[in-house]
Design an enzyme around this catalytic site. Structure first.
Site, short mmCIF file in Angstrom:
data_model
loop_
_atom_site.label_atom_id
_atom_site.label_comp_id
_atom_site.label_asym_id
_atom_site.label_seq_id
_atom_site.Cartn_x
_atom_site.Cartn_y
_atom_site.Cartn_z
N THR A 89 0.90 -1.14 0.00
CA THR A 89 0.00 0.00 0.00
C THR A 89 0.94 1.19 0.00
O THR A 89 2.10 1.04 0.34
CB THR A 89 -0.79 0.01 1.33
OG1 THR A 89 -1.36 -1.26 1.54
CG2 THR A 89 -1.88 1.06 1.33
N ARG A 144 -12.92 -7.55 -4.12
CA ARG A 144 -12.41 -7.52 -2.74
C ARG A 144 -12.02 -6.10 -2.38
O ARG A 144 -11.25 -5.45 -3.09
CB ARG A 144 -11.21 -8.45 -2.60
CG ARG A 144 -10.56 -8.43 -1.19
CD ARG A 144 -9.40 -7.46 -1.11
NE ARG A 144 -8.64 -7.58 0.15
CZ ARG A 144 -7.64 -6.77 0.49
NH1 ARG A 144 -7.25 -5.80 -0.33
NH2 ARG A 144 -6.99 -6.93 1.62
N THR A 162 -0.71 0.08 6.51
CA THR A 162 -0.38 -0.85 5.42
C THR A 162 -0.17 -2.23 6.03
O THR A 162 0.10 -2.34 7.22
CB THR A 162 0.89 -0.39 4.67
OG1 THR A 162 1.30 -1.43 3.76
CG2 THR A 162 2.05 -0.12 5.62
N GLY A 203 -4.52 -6.46 5.11
CA GLY A 203 -5.72 -5.61 5.12
C GLY A 203 -6.86 -6.14 5.94
O GLY A 203 -7.52 -5.38 6.67
#
Lengths: 305, 305
Positions: free
Chosen positions: B162, B190, B213, B216
């Site tokens: 991320t 997703r 990050t 998730g």
């Protein structure tokens, strides 16, 4: 321990004409969830079944009876969470299924993910054998009339309701479930608080469970469900924490709404800063229910059968 | 007050071959954001511009270079939040645009909503004049190779990075921005933590700002960004709160990840429980940066020009 279920049918303004329908709707949902709990069922199944009753009732803004987006279509959001291990499943902007809460539970139990959206949620529903239904089947005359009326307004109305449930089962596990058609005349693809963990709901056996309703964008900005549980972690009662959460939402982002809360000891509350909220709760074989501020009808469960 | 910017390029395992690229990428992003702040720009613009630099860099899992879903397509999530008034904008599962973070900012500023998903996000992008680009333009050889390799694996790898930024501007306003392609070989539709307020990020002038990050689904289950800010509200330092949040995620749901945090006094930290995380921070015209545990390179901003 003694099981508890609390349900809500949305923080909205309820005109007299519909009041009895809302009351009877939340009572039926609470009785269904309580029945699961009384038979030794778990909190997750109880909140799911209670929410299915409300999704199937065309009076409530979830499942059949959902409000329409700007294009006149139904797009629904739902979340379910298990306080035992913080596992959660959610769907956003899903179309053409009867019960988004059942799909949310399948996301939780059958995938490695927490949230599936839009086309991906539909593909997953199909893979799980959930029948696709025509979108029009979810639309009521009332929701279409409201949509047409709002098309002519310059500013769109806020928060048109949500349904939800929280429960503690006999093992002391808590769970929450929330489901909604969102706000009427919303933009295509608008996702509100409902499927966002910590906003539309949260459940943690160490603290309790919350399901929220009201002005979705305001609920998101203060992550209302998680906020109330944080207040409880700091020692507030379920009532104090709910009032503090709703008050924070009012003062910080000028939003109104409602919440139902249980803690892991089985204490519960139903609070709202909106005009009205339909709710019902069952504990110790006693059903309580209300819509208007201060209203609290009390009926032994045995008398409802 | 003196402005601060912190950026991250994802909590992932970084092989030696790519280390210098990651370092130089996060440095460039931090310098871009700092430049905005030094010229009197606001925190929201600084975090947006820093994240755009990382979205445009094909090495990072956001924008160009995003990982592919199970069908070999790019679907991206992003969030931006302004600590001044808790306003926020986010997009989920959006396709065929170069910079999801710019679209998230437009959701915040041009709509009544907080989160737009999938087709609705694309329709909105079109209405705002954002050019649609072919999905293949976002795909790199590296992300396609990784996708092909993972197709043959029984279990899918977790958390593939991320990007994000947090900042305090000279007015004392805080903001956060996070953007991602999600997890590689994820199911279609997703949605991870990134666009969910309180999970992928949160910003409140009364406390500070966080961008997260890592894994998730684990971040969602503990609403990591909001959790860290709650710890700070209770008196913990940015370092203590970050450690406590990452520790909670490890013990409750066995998840790893990383966070960057600033408080409204300009104190900041970059912490991770993953193997590595690329990060860079600038305060007092001094740039710090690292990838590996304990690494902290120190360079005066003047020497980077």
């Amino acid at each position: 321990m003694k099981p508890v279920i609390v349900v809500h049918g949305g923080a909205i303004t309820i005109v007299q004409e519909y009041a009895e329908g809302y009351r009877s709707g939340v009572k039926s949902a609470a009785l269904r969830g309580y029945d699961v709990l009384r038979q030794g069922g778990d909190a997750v199944t109880a909140v799911e079944e209670a929410v299915v009753v409300l999704e199937d009732n065309p009076l409530f803004n979830a499942g059949h009876g959902s409000v329409l987006n700007e294009e006149g279509e139904v797009e629904m959001d739902a979340i379910i969470m298990d306080g035992k291990d913080l596992s959660s499943g959610a769907v956003s902007a899903v179309r053409c299924i009867a019960n988004p809460i059942k799909l949310a539970r399948l996301v939780m139990e059958k995938t490695d993910h927490v949230l599936l959206t839009c086309k991906g949620a539909s593909l997953f529903a199909k893979s799980q054998g959930i029948p696709e239904i025509p979108g029009e089947k979810l639309i009521t005359e009332r929701s279409r009339e409201r949509w047409e009326k709002n098309l002519k307004l310059a500013s769109k109305p806020k928060g048109t309701g949500t349904v939800g449930a929280v429960a503690v089962d006999s093992q002391g596990n808590v769970a929450c479930a929330t489901s909604t058609g969102g706000t009427t005349n919303k933009m295509v693809g608008r996702v509100g608080d409902t499927p966002c963990i910590g906003s539309g709901g949260y459940a943690d056996n160490n603290v309790g469970a919350v399901s929220t309703t009201g002005d979705g964008e305001s609920i998101l900005k203060v992550t209302l469900a998680r906020l109330i549980l944080h207040y409880m972690e700091q020692g507030m009662s379920v009532q104090e924490a709910s009032d503090a959460g709703l008050n924070c939402m009012k003062t910080r982002v000028d939003g109104t709404g409602g919440v139902i809360v249980v803690n892991s000891a089985g204490e519960w509350t139903a609070k709202f800063s909106s005009n009205h909220m339909s709710w019902a709760a069952i504990k110790d074989d006693n059903l309580q229910c209300g819509i208007y501020l201060g209203e609290n009808e009390n009926i032994p469960v045995a008398e409802t059968l």
